[in-house]
Design an enzyme around this catalytic site. Structure first.
Site, short mmCIF file in Angstrom:
data_model
loop_
_atom_site.label_atom_id
_atom_site.label_comp_id
_atom_site.label_asym_id
_atom_site.label_seq_id
_atom_site.Cartn_x
_atom_site.Cartn_y
_atom_site.Cartn_z
N HIS A 156 0.83 -1.22 0.00
CA HIS A 156 0.00 0.00 0.00
C HIS A 156 0.86 1.27 0.00
CE1 HIS A 156 -3.33 -2.72 1.23
NE2 HIS A 156 -2.38 -3.26 1.98
N SER A 277 15.50 22.15 -15.70
CA SER A 277 14.25 22.85 -15.99
C SER A 277 14.58 24.17 -16.69
CB SER A 277 13.51 23.12 -14.69
OG SER A 277 12.64 24.22 -14.83
N LYS A 283 16.46 22.32 -10.47
CA LYS A 283 15.83 21.04 -10.79
C LYS A 283 16.75 20.02 -11.45
CE LYS A 283 11.57 20.59 -11.25
NZ LYS A 283 10.58 19.83 -10.53
N GLU A 290 10.34 8.83 -16.35
CA GLU A 290 8.98 9.30 -16.69
C GLU A 290 8.62 8.96 -18.13
OE1 GLU A 290 8.30 13.43 -14.55
OE2 GLU A 290 10.38 13.18 -15.16
#
Ligand code: ARG
Length: 461
Positions: A156, A277, A283, A290
């Site tokens: 979970h 970024s 970043k 992804e």
């Protein structure tokens, strides 16, 4: 350019039909396999006396020269010639003259495309198998390099029980092992020669299908000409296996995304596999993970596209079938690129073992073992579970961790607790006790690593 096979027609084809119907913009990649198939076909036609031997020779020579032109990027594919088959046949006739017009004897583009895809797919299956091995190796290397590292195992997405990072990584090695088996099993079904089925009903020429099968290394020849030109099961299976494999990769990528957040801080992915970024200078984004996660959706789309194309088609060949190639190629390319990039990225992952261990001590993951401790001392498991639960509540109330409690505190919950209890609750102790086959103890995991290595490097594995 006049109309293709225009004998029957008076009028020309509408200009838009070429744009709709051309496939050479995507099936040109089949050219090397198309030519291999045509060479075997021509040799057989010559050997069986269906065409003059001299013509067969000229055809083979011409096809080899065209293959060379294609390999060195000197061949120009023309969309007006529709597909890869017609482009190559037209070039052959242009090059060797009338002998070239005998190549298409006893075959059709319907069994020809069926053959091309099978030949192509056999090679892709081999390549995918190798890439799966490569990624498995990368996981095993990473596991060995961090054999002592402990992190929270989750259910979970909540802290459940500590596990070795190597055990976690070996879970992915198992998944990829199943993927490899699936693709290897598919190979047996692909290994069937459809050529000789001609348009749909077979051919009256006295062709020798077994000879072509031998020449092209197929284990069997197809048993039903109608099925052979209409069957796309193997394309669907390829995309299904690719979809499952991408799902595995995507789950790993999801973990990498989570693990590289400051909240987790478990890993850092190397500069070669992360991006900055355009606005936020601080970043470092896990774009590779992804993108692979995102591309998984695309491969599912390829599978669904194929299934949907097929569902309404009466036997046998229908032009809809030309739409099978783009999803197939896309699934294959996407899978192979994803496997390759993840295998290269894996060694560029820095593991923050301290942070993983620290997290492994959060979340009362010792609770199950507290219960197990009491069971060992004679308590029934349900009662022990209840006691351990009350201890957790006590810890939360007093801002303590379970191993920090003193023997007296333990004993106030059950007289079965001995002074040794806290010692049993270190992350290492928790992990080490899970010694059964499939468990996370270091002894087991080391053995599992050795076994995985053998399976990856061995022929059968
Ligand atoms: N380009 C076609 C395809 O990919 C080859 C077979 C064409 N056959 C036909 N009867 N039009 O499906």
């Amino acid at each position: 350019m006049g109309k293709l096979w225009g004998g029957r027609f008076e009028g020309q084809t509408d200009a838009l039909v070429e744009a709709l119907g051309e496939s050479v913009s995507f099936d040109a990649r089949l050219a090397p396999w198309d030519i291999r198939g045509s060479i075997a076909h021509a040799q057989m036609l010559g050997a069986c006396g269906i065409i003059p031997k001299g013509d067969a020779k000229k055809i083979v020579g011409g096809l080899r020269a065209i293959a060379e032109e294609i390999a060195t990027d000197r061949f120009v594919f023309d969309p007006a010639l529709e597909d890869v088959h017609t482009n190559i046949e037209a070039a052959l006739v242009e090059r060797i003259g009338d002998a070239g017009k005998r190549l298409h004897t006893g075959r059709s583009r319907n069994d020809q495309i069926a053959l091309d895809v099978r030949l192509w797919m056999r090679d892709q299956l081999e390549a995918v198998g190798e890439q799966l091995r490569g990624l498995q190796r990368a996981f095993v290397d990473m596991a060995e390099a961090h054999i002592e590292v402990i992190l929270p195992g989750c259910t979970h997405l909540q802290h459940a029980q500590p596990v070795l990072l190597a055990h976690h990584l070996l879970a992915y090695v198992e998944m990829l092992g199943r993927d490899r088996k699936r693709f290897a099993e598919l190979h047996r079904r692909v290994d069937v020669l459809p050529l000789g089925s001609a348009a749909l009903a077979g051919t009256p020429y006295a062709i020798d299908r077994k000879m072509v099968a031998r020449e092209l290394g197929f284990a069997r020849v197809s048993e039903n000409s109608m099925d052979a030109v209409a069957d796309r099961d193997h394309l669907i299976e390829f995309c299904a296996h690719a979809a499952i494999c991408m799902m595995h990769l995507s789950r790993w990528c999801e973990e990498l995304v989570l693990w590289s957040t400051p909240e987790y801080g478990f890993i850092e992915i190397g500069d070669a596999f992360t991006t900055g970024s355009s606005i936020m200078p601080q970043k470092k984004n896990p774009d590779v993970a992804e993108l692979v996660r995102g591309k998984t959706g695309r491969v599912y789309g390829d599978l669904v596209a194929l299934l949907t194309i097929m569902k309404g088609l009466p036997l046998t060949y229908n032009r809809d079938l030309q739409e099978d190639k783009e999803p197939l190629f896309d699934a294959s390319d996407t899978l192979q690129l994803s496997l390759a990039v993840l295998a290269r990225m894996t060694p560029a992952i820095t593991v923050h073992a301290d942070r993983m261990l620290e997290a492994a001590q959060e979340g009362f993951m010792e609770a199950t073992d507290v219960a197990d401790y009491l069971v060992e001392k004679g308590a029934p498991f349900r009662e022990a579970h209840e006691t351990a639960g009350r201890l957790v509540r006590y810890c939360i109330k007093h801002g303590k961790r379970l191993p920090e409690l003193c023997p007296k505190e333990f004993q106030s919950f059950s007289s079965l607790f001995q002074p040794d209890v806290a010692q049993a609750l270190t992350p290492h102790g928790l992990v080490s006790r899970r010694k059964q086959v499939g468990g996370t103890s270091p002894v087991r995991v080391r053995a599992a690593l050795r076994k995985a290595r053998r399976a990856i490097d061995g022929a059968a594995g």
